[in-house]
Design a protein around this motif. Structure first.
Motif, short mmCIF file in Angstrom:
data_model
loop_
_atom_site.label_atom_id
_atom_site.label_comp_id
_atom_site.label_asym_id
_atom_site.label_seq_id
_atom_site.Cartn_x
_atom_site.Cartn_y
_atom_site.Cartn_z
N THR A 112 0.84 -1.21 0.00
CA THR A 112 0.00 0.00 0.00
C THR A 112 0.87 1.25 0.00
OG1 THR A 112 -0.24 -0.28 2.39
CG2 THR A 112 -2.07 -0.99 1.03
N LYS A 113 2.06 1.17 0.57
CA LYS A 113 2.99 2.29 0.48
C LYS A 113 3.29 2.60 -0.98
CE LYS A 113 7.12 2.02 2.36
NZ LYS A 113 8.18 1.43 3.19
N ALA A 114 3.58 1.55 -1.71
CA ALA A 114 3.87 1.72 -3.14
C ALA A 114 2.64 2.28 -3.85
CB ALA A 114 4.28 0.39 -3.77
N ALA A 115 1.45 1.79 -3.46
CA ALA A 115 0.22 2.26 -4.08
C ALA A 115 0.08 3.77 -3.89
CB ALA A 115 -0.98 1.52 -3.49
N VAL A 116 0.22 4.20 -2.63
CA VAL A 116 0.05 5.61 -2.31
C VAL A 116 1.07 6.45 -3.07
CG1 VAL A 116 0.33 7.27 -0.45
CG2 VAL A 116 -1.04 5.21 -0.08
N ALA A 117 2.29 5.97 -3.15
CA ALA A 117 3.33 6.72 -3.85
C ALA A 117 2.98 6.89 -5.33
CB ALA A 117 4.67 6.02 -3.70
N GLY A 118 2.12 6.03 -5.84
CA GLY A 118 1.74 6.14 -7.24
C GLY A 118 0.40 6.83 -7.45
N GLY A 119 -0.21 7.30 -6.36
CA GLY A 119 -1.49 8.01 -6.49
C GLY A 119 -2.70 7.13 -6.30
N THR A 120 -2.49 5.91 -5.85
CA THR A 120 -3.60 5.00 -5.62
C THR A 120 -3.94 5.00 -4.13
OG1 THR A 120 -3.03 3.60 -7.49
CG2 THR A 120 -4.30 2.57 -5.73
N THR A 121 -5.21 5.26 -3.81
CA THR A 121 -5.57 5.39 -2.41
C THR A 121 -6.47 4.27 -1.92
OG1 THR A 121 -7.37 6.79 -3.09
CG2 THR A 121 -5.35 7.89 -2.38
N MET A 122 -6.74 3.33 -2.79
CA MET A 122 -7.48 2.17 -2.33
C MET A 122 -7.05 0.97 -3.16
SD MET A 122 -11.49 1.45 -1.81
CE MET A 122 -11.97 -0.21 -1.32
N ILE A 123 -6.97 -0.15 -2.49
CA ILE A 123 -6.67 -1.38 -3.21
C ILE A 123 -7.74 -2.42 -2.88
CG2 ILE A 123 -4.17 -1.00 -3.29
CD1 ILE A 123 -4.58 -3.47 -0.94
N ILE A 124 -7.94 -3.32 -3.81
CA ILE A 124 -8.77 -4.49 -3.51
C ILE A 124 -7.88 -5.70 -3.71
CG2 ILE A 124 -10.95 -5.68 -3.90
CD1 ILE A 124 -12.08 -3.22 -5.15
N ASP A 125 -7.64 -6.40 -2.63
CA ASP A 125 -6.70 -7.51 -2.66
C ASP A 125 -7.45 -8.83 -2.82
OD1 ASP A 125 -3.69 -7.79 -2.19
OD2 ASP A 125 -4.49 -9.40 -0.95
N HIS A 126 -6.73 -9.81 -3.34
CA HIS A 126 -7.33 -11.12 -3.52
C HIS A 126 -7.05 -12.02 -2.32
CE1 HIS A 126 -8.93 -11.33 -7.63
NE2 HIS A 126 -8.06 -10.36 -7.89
N VAL A 127 -8.12 -12.54 -1.72
CA VAL A 127 -7.96 -13.59 -0.72
C VAL A 127 -7.84 -14.89 -1.50
CG1 VAL A 127 -9.04 -14.79 1.21
CG2 VAL A 127 -9.37 -12.33 0.93
N THR A 128 -6.75 -15.62 -1.28
CA THR A 128 -6.53 -16.83 -2.09
C THR A 128 -6.45 -18.07 -1.22
OG1 THR A 128 -4.15 -16.40 -1.99
CG2 THR A 128 -5.31 -15.62 -3.93
N PRO A 129 -7.62 -18.58 -0.83
CA PRO A 129 -7.60 -19.81 -0.04
C PRO A 129 -7.16 -20.99 -0.91
CG PRO A 129 -9.85 -19.00 -0.37
CD PRO A 129 -8.96 -18.14 -1.19
N GLN A 130 -6.60 -21.97 -0.27
CA GLN A 130 -6.21 -23.19 -0.99
C GLN A 130 -7.42 -24.12 -1.08
OE1 GLN A 130 -3.09 -23.52 -2.40
NE2 GLN A 130 -3.12 -21.38 -1.77
N PRO A 131 -7.40 -25.03 -2.04
CA PRO A 131 -8.51 -25.99 -2.10
C PRO A 131 -8.66 -26.69 -0.76
CG PRO A 131 -7.11 -26.20 -4.04
CD PRO A 131 -6.44 -25.22 -3.13
N GLY A 132 -9.88 -26.70 -0.27
CA GLY A 132 -10.14 -27.34 1.00
C GLY A 132 -10.21 -26.38 2.17
N ASP A 133 -9.64 -25.19 1.98
CA ASP A 133 -9.71 -24.20 3.06
C ASP A 133 -11.13 -23.66 3.19
OD1 ASP A 133 -7.06 -24.52 3.13
OD2 ASP A 133 -6.53 -22.44 2.70
N SER A 134 -11.41 -23.15 4.37
CA SER A 134 -12.67 -22.41 4.53
C SER A 134 -12.46 -21.01 3.99
CB SER A 134 -13.04 -22.35 6.02
OG SER A 134 -13.79 -21.20 6.27
N LEU A 135 -13.38 -20.57 3.15
CA LEU A 135 -13.27 -19.23 2.58
C LEU A 135 -13.36 -18.17 3.67
CD1 LEU A 135 -15.42 -19.37 -0.67
CD2 LEU A 135 -13.07 -20.06 -0.30
N LEU A 136 -14.25 -18.45 4.59
CA LEU A 136 -14.50 -17.51 5.66
C LEU A 136 -13.25 -17.30 6.52
CD1 LEU A 136 -17.19 -16.17 5.99
CD2 LEU A 136 -17.73 -17.77 7.84
N GLU A 137 -12.63 -18.43 6.87
CA GLU A 137 -11.42 -18.34 7.68
C GLU A 137 -10.32 -17.62 6.93
OE1 GLU A 137 -10.20 -22.18 9.05
OE2 GLU A 137 -12.17 -22.55 9.94
N ALA A 138 -10.18 -17.97 5.66
CA ALA A 138 -9.15 -17.32 4.86
C ALA A 138 -9.40 -15.83 4.82
CB ALA A 138 -9.13 -17.90 3.45
#
Lengths: 568, 575
Positions: free
Chosen positions: B96-122
């Motif tokens: 996010t530091k890099a994002a802000v330095a480039g003029g980006t003030t919000m990011i949407i990140d990917h939660v990447t659970p592994q097969p078998g993981d609970s999505l909620l927990e991830a």
């Protein structure tokens, strides 16, 4: 002329015929010349031919003489749930001859799991017994494993089959996975065969069918609703992608919709070796009839991919045929009686699929494309006969009027007008999907193997006189380009020094990230099954991996400018 | 919508009473540009207008006619994506530091659970990590690694209670994340009913696997094997299939990482035909190309490895910019997922093991300006649309984000269109040793960045603290997508034809059917442990009894149909 039955036959091959005063129309040119035929072959072409005495002379009076049509897609006598289609090889080939078609190519459809070779022999036996004109066979690959692979190889090398159809539809029955398709195409590409595809996305169809039935739609309209043309286009696109990856020529059977045809056009413009086959039904009628109140009528139109409900489709496909974006026409003639269709009277997914069209094919194209000025007579010959012969590697024996070619030819009357009706057609089906259609253009006289088999509306065909014509692999029409590309397609690795920098520690068990190429590359019978052993729940340490530790710095300096920017 | 209720977490008291005035700037939204002052209070824009007055002591920033734009939204980052138990070197703070330095003030990140993981927990794990580390607002997409019924419940929970409205599915990564067409169909159907946005990683995984083994078999193990085994056709094929599936279930489709001309063309064509589909090119595909995979320097070549790969066609970036400018592609992400060279070296002997990901969060806005606006392809309003507003609309953050308007969050950038900098790994905020844009000159960049009303970047200096960013929950059914979907749903009702009952003869089907039109199998409900369809080998004993018999005398009189054929009762007009 007498026709003995086949079993004790000396075939009468010494017929001598002379066609005088005709205009010969091949796919490249038209010219006035006489044709002298002997022993089932064209012996001489020219003016004022010197011929032996006792020759039967046919006066063409300036009418067109064209190579006999080749219907590259039929299903005669096809077994279905213990019954067979009502047009057997005799009935079917008679209908073909009556329409000016002197050769057909039938599909061998082996039951999944059974031997391709055995099925091929069965089909040959049936055809041998009844066919009235020359024929050849495609074999459908309905399952895939190593033994099928060997059978395919011996079919190509020993049996004279050079085209094999695979299915992207019919889930849990004929449908192949993408990986299987890749393997089949790779193999066919190596062996010099043509890969034919029935292109529809079977997975989505199964879902849509269930949805339609759930909604209470059980009639024939459910057939077209559950198989929208997008699914056809999607599968065509996918098949082209796989074929281009494997460098295998592709042939799309039954192009039924504008969108599927568009995909083929686009791919051809990008250089893909792909051929599209619209069928009589898609060129002549549309899918609005699925909504007919008459169940039997609606059901008679059921075929897959379905006829498009878009009424502008036939015109569009005829245009693409004229422009050369689509190359060949088949009929996909596969006729079931109304009683047989009624197996699916309460559930459209049970309706046996198939429409008629072998008899109407040539007249229909003449009427819709040549009469309307879309297509010239030479292109007409190309799409009804010559291109098919080229793809099957039978050219110039078939598909051309030339010295040495088989004397399969048709005197074509461009002005004869008739109305299609089930009452007078030669098929045994009670229905004709072109019922009531007025067609201009018809054969006046048909010569098959040097004998007159159709003259002025009367058939003189004899069952069992047709010969199996073996097709050899690597047809130039498709494979010249493919061979050249194979030589160019060699890939090379970049020679680099060994990477000797640090390597991050990682857990060897592949849990996240790029899957390595699995060992599952040889064809196996089972579809890919997700490895459930891989999915034990654990996620140790995502939060604790170090961020850029000092000791991990790379030795080779980043940013070294040694990139190669020119690519092949 | 206001930010007043957001107390700091983790004992970091947010300074929420800060007031600011940006005076004399040219406020640029996606629809218009106007000269106006912008006053900010408590992290929210209070007023936009001319000659605004503020109390004594409030900091006034003189914009001097420079552009004032909504802060960028980077909709695709992976700051926490584990790969074989290592995580990217840019974590949520670094990233996010890099994002802000480039003029980006919000990011949407990917939660990447592994097969078998609970999505909620991830999801919760990601949120926990992010809350402590981020220095700008963020939100989360959740990737669905596997499709089964349990997932559906978790998805509902995530949508209803956790503020997640976008989920990614994969058509690649065979035997791992890849879904079959049937699973995709069911997933699309379920997600659409929840009002979610479906993100698709579009590549044909079956073919990729085949090509990978072929390429490895040829002895090609270096990074050039990566693009060779993933030609752009496989990307466009999957895009086409995803759109087809989306159309079938009337579900909007969002293609993440549009990397090639042919994939972009498919998106374009589908939009022409009316499909609700969105395409997201990323910084890398907009700026550089895949020729670098053939670099003699392994570390450099490996730095470019991402999937779908960068196209070796050097005209690709220009082409994608043109499509962005005309609106055929809508959103720019970065797909920032930075692995160090030593992490990339996990695949030094086998390109299929190289962790995938490139940098781009910091360079994203600058390069779109440089390549599209400075070249005259795009105007400044469209620039705002593709870097911020469209993302806010699609992911239901608008107008809180993506617009400078009264009541919106005070995520504001003062943009200098003439600032020129040369990209180099030495100067970047990212922790990675390599920058795939190394040496490129970029015109345009932020001079001042406000996040939540506070100055986080000014004149090249960052003033950020980890943990100051907030999780922004997102509601389902974003209007900009679902308005059309809802109406189409109403229009799409299908009806059967009412007919009399067919009372003609019916062919008697033998009890054990041999040739069947496949009925929709019972396998319509997804189950996690059910393997994909396997051909039933019990059906396939070879026998052809009866087929040889010539009993099919055509037209048996008893089989004649009662209703006369050719009866003209067809309906020719269709809905």
């Amino acid at each position: 002329m007498s026709y003995q039955g086949k079993k004790n036959i000396p075939k009468i091959t010494s017929d001598r015929l002379l066609i005088k005063g005709g205009r010969i129309v091949n796919d490249d040119q038209s010219f006035h010349a006489d044709i002298y035929m002997e022993d089932g072959l064209i012996k001489q072409i020219g003016d004022n031919l010197i011929v032996p005495g006792g020759v039967k002379i046919i006066e063409a009076n300036g009418k067109m003489v064209i190579p006999g049509g080749i219907d590259i897609h039929t299903h005669f006598q096809m077994p279905y749930r213990g019954t067979t289609t009502v047009d057997d090889f005799g009935q079917g080939s008679k209908a073909a001859l009556a329409g000016g078609t002197t050769m057909f190519v039938d599909h061998v459809v082996p039951e999944p799991g059974s031997s391709l070779l055995e099925a091929f022999e069965h089909w040959r036996e049936w055809a041998e017994e009844k066919a009235c004109c020359d024929y050849s066979l495609h074999v459908d690959i309905t399952h895939w494993n190593d033994s099928v692979k060997q059978e395919v190889e011996s079919l190509i090398k020993e049996k004279g089959v050079n085209s094999f159809q695979v299915y992207l539809a019919y889930k849990d029955l004929y449908q192949m996975s993408n990986s299987e398709l890749y393997e089949i195409f790779t193999f066919l590409g190596e062996q010099g065969a043509i890969a034919q595809v029935h292109a529809e996305n079977g997975e989505i169809i199964a879902q849509e069918q269930a949805r339609m039935l759930e909604m209470g739609i059980t009639g024939p309209e459910g057939h077209v609703l559950s198989r929208p043309e997008e699914l056809e286009a999607e599968a065509v696109f996918r098949a082209i992608t796989i074929a281009s990856q494997t460098n295998c020529p592709l042939y799309v059977t039954r192009v039924m919709s504008k969108s599927a045809a568009d995909i083929i056009s686009q791919a051809r413009k990008k250089g893909n070796v792909v051929f599209g086959e619209p069928i009589t039904a898609s060129l002549g009628t549309d899918g609005t009839h699925y909504w007919s109140k008459n169940w039997a009528k609606a059901a008679s139109f059921v075929t897959s991919p379905p006829l498009s409900p878009d009424p502008t489709t036939p015109d569009y496909l005829n245009t693409l045929l004229a422009s050369g974006d689509l190359n060949v026409t088949g009929s996909a003639h596969c006729t079931f009686s109304v009683a047989q269709k009624a197996i699916g009277k309460d559930d459209f997914t049970q309706i046996p699929e198939g429409v008629n069209g072998v008899e109407e094919r040539m007249s229909l194209i003449w009427d819709k494309a040549v009469v309307t000025g879309k297509m010239d007579e030479n292109m007409f010959v190309a799409v009804t006969s010559t291109n098919a012969a080229k793809i099957l590697n039978l050219y110039p024996r078939k598909g051309r009027i030339a010295v040495g070619s088989d004397s399969d030819l048709v005197i074509w009357d461009p002005d004869s007008v008739r109305t299609v009706t089930a009452k007078t057609h030669h098929s045994a089906a009670e229905y004709n999907v072109f019922e009531g259609l007025e067609l201009r253009g018809a054969p006046m006289l048909v010569i098959c193997q040097g004998k007159i088999v159709f003259e002025d509306g009367n058939l003189h065909a004899t069952s069992g006189t047709g010969r199996f014509i073996p097709c050899s692999p690597f047809p130039d029409f498709a494979y010249k380009r493919v061979k050249a590309r194979k030589q160019l397609a060699l890939l090379r690795a970049v020679p680099r020094g060994m990477y000797d920098g640090p390597v991050a520690e990682f857990s060897p068990m592949s849990r996240g990230g790029t899957p390595s190429a699995s060992a599952r590359t040889s064809p196996t019978k089972t579809a890919p099954v997700r490895n459930l052993h891989q999915s034990g729940f654990s996620l140790a340490g995502p939060e604790e991996a170090p961020i850029r530790p000092g000791g991990r710095r790379i030795v080779v300096p980043p940013g070294g400018r040694s990139n190669i920017t020119s690519l092949s | 919508m206001s930010g007043t209720g957001y107390e700091g977490r983790n004992n970091v008291p947010h300074i929420t009473s800060e007031q600011l005035l940006i005076r004399g700037g040219r406020v640029i939204n996606d629809d218009q540009s106007v000269y106006a002052d912008v006053s900010v209070e408590n992290g929210v824009i209070k007023q936009v207008g001319e000659n605004l007055t503020v109390p004594e002591g409030v900091r006034v920033i003189e914009a001097n006619g420079r552009m004032v734009i909504p802060g960028g939204i980077d909709v695709n980052t992976c700051f926490q994506k584990p790969y074989l138990s290592t995580v990217p070197v840019d974590d949520f703070f670094q990233g996010t530091k890099a994002a802000v330095a480039g003029g980006t003030t919000m990011i949407i990140d990917h939660v990447t659970p592994q097969p078998g993981d609970s999505l909620l927990e991830a999801f919760e794990r990601w949120q926990e990590v992010a809350d402590k580390r981020v220095c700008c607002d963020y939100s989360l997409h959740v990737d669905i690694p596997q499709w089964h019924n349990g997932v559906k419940e978790e998805l509902e929970l995530l949508v209803q209670e956790k503020g997640v409205n976008s989920f990614q599915v994969h058509m690649a990564y065979k035997d791992l994340l890849q879904m079959t067409d049937s699973q995709l169909y069911e997933a699309f159907l379920a997600l659409k009913e929840m009002g979610a946005v479906v993100l698709v990683h579009a590549e044909n995984g079956d073919l990729v696997a085949q090509e990978q083994s072929k390429i490895l078999g040829m002895g090609i193990t270096g990074p050039e094997g990566h693009p060779l085994s993933r030609p752009e056709e496989l990307e466009s094929e999957a895009v086409f299939r995803a759109i087809t599936l989306g159309n079938r279930v009337n579900c909007p489709i969002y293609i993440t990482k549009v990397m090639s001309k042919s994939a972009a063309d498919i998106v374009t064509q589908a939009r022409r035909k009316g499909s609700v589909v969105f395409g997201e090119p990323i910084t890398a595909s907009l700026v550089t190309d895949g020729s670098h995979y053939w670099s003699k320097n392994w570390a450099k070549a490996a730095a470019y490895v991402t999937s779908p790969p960068l196209s070796p066609d050097p005209t690709t970036p220009d082409y994608l910019h043109s499509l962005l400018a005309c609106g055929d592609l809508q959103v720019v992400g970065s797909a920032h997922c930075a692995y160090s060279t030593s992490q990339k070296a996990i695949g030094k002997d086998n390109f299929t093991l190289i962790p995938e990901g490139t940098n781009g969060v910091e360079e994203r806005m600058g390069f779109v300006w440089d390549k599209a606006v400075a070249m005259g392809k795009m105007d400044e309003n469209q620039f705002v649309a593709v870097t911020s507003t469209n993302a806010a609309k699609i992911f239901n953050l608008y107008p809180r984000k993506g617009r400078i308007a009264v009541g919106s969050d005070a995520d504001i950038v003062i943009w200098d269109p003439d600032k020129i900098k040369t990209i180099t790994a030495k100067m970047q905020q990212s922790a990675v040793e390599y920058n795939i844009f190394e040496g490129m000159e970029c015109r345009g960049g932020p001079v001042l960045v406000l996040s939540q009303g506070r100055i986080v970047y000014e004149e090249g200096k960052l003033h950020v603290q980890p943990g100051t960013g907030r999780f922004i929950p997102r509601k389902p059914f974003p209007d900009s997508i679902y308005q059309r979907i809802k109406i189409r749903d109403k229009m799409m009702g299908k009806q059967g034809v009412s007919r009399g009952i067919y009372d003609g003869p019916v062919y008697d089907v033998p009890a054990t059917p041999k040739y069947i039109t496949p009925a929709p199998s019972a396998k319509t409900s997804p189950t996690s442990h059910q393997p994909p369809p396997i051909r039933n080998l019990h059906q396939s004993n070879f026998s052809l009894s009866g087929a040889q018999i010539d009993d099919n005398v055509p037209r048996r009189s008893g089989h004649r149909i009662v209703a006369p054929p050719g009866g003209r009762s067809n309906i020719t007009s269709l809905g």
